[in-house]
Enzyme design. Structure first.
Site, short mmCIF file in Angstrom:
data_model
loop_
_atom_site.label_atom_id
_atom_site.label_comp_id
_atom_site.label_asym_id
_atom_site.label_seq_id
_atom_site.Cartn_x
_atom_site.Cartn_y
_atom_site.Cartn_z
N HIS A 51 17.12 -28.28 -2.23
CA HIS A 51 16.95 -29.81 -2.03
C HIS A 51 15.43 -30.33 -2.23
CE1 HIS A 51 21.10 -29.75 -1.09
NE2 HIS A 51 21.41 -30.41 -1.74
N ASP A 54 14.38 -29.90 1.01
CA ASP A 54 14.22 -28.59 1.74
C ASP A 54 12.93 -27.49 1.46
OD1 ASP A 54 16.72 -28.88 2.35
OD2 ASP A 54 17.44 -27.82 0.50
N GLU A 176 26.41 -31.36 -11.18
CA GLU A 176 26.95 -30.48 -10.38
C GLU A 176 28.38 -31.45 -10.16
OE1 GLU A 176 25.55 -28.63 -6.68
OE2 GLU A 176 27.61 -28.59 -5.63
N GLU A 212 31.02 -25.87 -8.67
CA GLU A 212 31.82 -26.05 -7.81
C GLU A 212 33.31 -25.67 -7.37
OE1 GLU A 212 29.23 -26.99 -4.18
OE2 GLU A 212 31.51 -27.05 -3.01
N HIS A 215 34.80 -27.95 -5.23
CA HIS A 215 35.17 -29.56 -6.02
C HIS A 215 35.50 -29.79 -7.05
CE1 HIS A 215 30.21 -30.09 -5.33
NE2 HIS A 215 30.76 -29.92 -3.95
N ASP A 250 35.40 -31.16 2.04
CA ASP A 250 34.82 -30.41 0.89
C ASP A 250 34.37 -29.37 2.11
OD1 ASP A 250 33.18 -28.59 -0.06
OD2 ASP A 250 32.25 -29.93 -0.96
N ASP A 252 33.82 -25.86 1.69
CA ASP A 252 32.10 -25.01 1.04
C ASP A 252 33.26 -23.62 2.21
OD1 ASP A 252 31.34 -26.73 -0.49
OD2 ASP A 252 30.33 -27.21 1.55
N ASP A 285 27.94 -21.61 -2.50
CA ASP A 285 27.66 -23.03 -1.53
C ASP A 285 28.73 -23.06 -1.09
OD1 ASP A 285 26.67 -25.24 -0.70
OD2 ASP A 285 27.26 -26.77 -2.64
C1 XUL Z 1 27.79 -31.41 -2.29
C2 XUL Z 1 27.28 -29.70 -2.76
C3 XUL Z 1 24.95 -29.72 -2.39
C4 XUL Z 1 25.21 -30.16 -4.19
C5 XUL Z 1 23.62 -29.33 -4.26
O1 XUL Z 1 29.12 -30.47 -1.96
O2 XUL Z 1 28.09 -29.30 -3.36
O3 XUL Z 1 25.36 -29.13 -2.00
O4 XUL Z 1 25.26 -28.22 -4.41
O5 XUL Z 1 23.22 -31.24 -3.97
MN MN Z 2 27.39 -27.41 -4.42
#
Ligand code: XUL
Ligand code: MN
Length: 364
Positions: A51, A54, A176, A212, A215, A250, A252, A285
């Site tokens: 980001h 970051d 994304e 992702e 997602h 979400d 992850d 991620d």
């Molecule tokens: C949020 C997500 C973020 C993006 C980058 O769900 O996946 O971390 O990957 O902004």
């Molecule tokens: Mn992501």
């Protein structure tokens, strides 16, 4: 014969996290950015996802010159460790001016902030040494539909994408998509929406997608078919592999942790379509389980990478002649059963012994 793809992997510093959630505090103590960077190579990773903040903390408080200097320093830290920046994403969801969205906020001055911040992100990326910008459109949506004009919102997102493409003729934008969280209704929920936007932009060749796993599942879709769609358009710029246990927050989770077969099919579609051959990263991620103790703060990254590589082996050792025959015979029951046996690493010869074992345990 073409050489097998040698995959290279990336993750972002946020993937080594402290376990805080909306209902509770951190459960692990933080590591510094430098400590995290030192781990990449030993853990088997060479790409760093960013980001903007970051890379450049307090980015909104610095001048353009200060931002560039700081980003250049971080670029050197990467080079010193043999690391490559994969992309930079503007964090358009933390600042008070993004409370109602970034590019689609109802406030013109907040929309301007979102665009200015995105252009600054491009500066950061340039100094770090990557042309790639990820747009996760976190707050471009609504909590109640009546609060925004969705039709106008799509034009505003497109205007922002175009402004970024015009600002830097080298930059590439990877959208994304995510269907919800933090907003209830997101405006670009799937890769189909993202690529439609790409084609309407002033330079479609520089706009593509990042998919992702979690997602796609949250949108009720199969991640491997979503990837296939982007691959068919030659617009799969990157992936965020992880896993998601149904329609919840979400999660992850580590890659393959909730649905190993779906993970296999993601690896299958990537491997079969030559993903990675032009330098694309296998991005992760993933987050450590909240209840995990400190000493294993990076195990989820190592495990996800290993699972990916084990599944590459499963794809490469899939019996193609049998697959061809079963498809020709429309024997999908056997194709299904063979796929499961292959993933389990078993064959039917092992069954008599197991069944005999059961007979034995019943008789004692
Ligand atoms: C949020 C997500 C973020 C993006 C980058 O769900 O996946 O971390 O990957 O902004
Ligand atoms: Mn992501």
């Amino acid at each position: 014969m073409t050489q097998p793809t040698t995959y290279r992997f990336s993750f972002g510093p946020w993937n080594i996290s402290e376990g805080a959630d909306p209902f509770g505090p951190m459960v692990r103590t933080p590591y510094s950015f430098e400590e995290k960077l030192d781990w990449y190579r030993p853990l088997g990773f060479e790409g760093v996802q960013f980001h903007d903040d970051d890379a450049v903390e307090n980015i909104d408080d610095l001048s353009a010159g200060q931002v560039a200097t700081k980003a250049r320093q971080v670029g050197k830290m990467l080079a010193d460790r043999g690391l490559t920046p994969e992309f930079v994403a503007p964090r358009l969801w933390f600042d008070a001016r993004t409370v109602d969205g970034g590019y689609t906020s109802n406030s013109p001055s907040d929309r301007q902030y979102a665009l200015d911040r995105s252009l600054r992100t491009i500066d950061v990326a340039r100094e770090l040494g990557t042309p790639n910008i990820v747009l996760w459109l976190a707050r471009e949506g609504s909590y109640i539909r009546e609060s925004k004009n969705a039709r106008a919102a799509y034009d505003r997102i497109l205007d922002a994408v175009n402004a970024m493409l015009e600002y830097d003729k080298e930059c590439r934008i990877w959208i994304e998509p995510k269907p919800n969280e933090p907003t209830d209704h997101a405006y670009v929920p799937t890769i189909g929406h993202a690529l439609a936007l790409a084609y309407r932009s002033v330079d479609p060749s520089r706009v593509s997608g990042l998919i992702e796993t979690a997602h796609a599942i949250l949108a009720g879709l199969d991640p491997s078919d979503e990837m296939a769609f982007a691959l068919a358009h030659d617009k799969l710029a990157s992936v965020h592999l992880n896993d998601q246990n149904g329609l919840k927050y979400d999660q992850d989770k580590s890659f393959g942790s909730a649905n190993l077969r779906a993970a296999f099919n993601q690896v299958r579609v990537l491997e079969e379509n030559g993903y990675g051959r032009r330098g694309e990263f296998v991005g992760l991620d993933v987050k450590a389980i909240r209840t995990q103790k400190q000493d294993k703060s990076t195990a989820h990254l190592v495990n996800s990478r290993k699972t990916f590589l084990h599944l590459v082996e499963k794809v490469r050792t899939f019996d193609r002649e049998l697959e061809r025959q079963l498809i020709a015979d429309r024997d999908y029951e056997e194709l299904d059963a063979y796929t499961l046996r292959h993933l389990l690493g078993v064959n039917d010869e092992s069954l008599p012994a197991i069944e005999g074992q059961r007979e034995f345990s019943r008789s004692v």
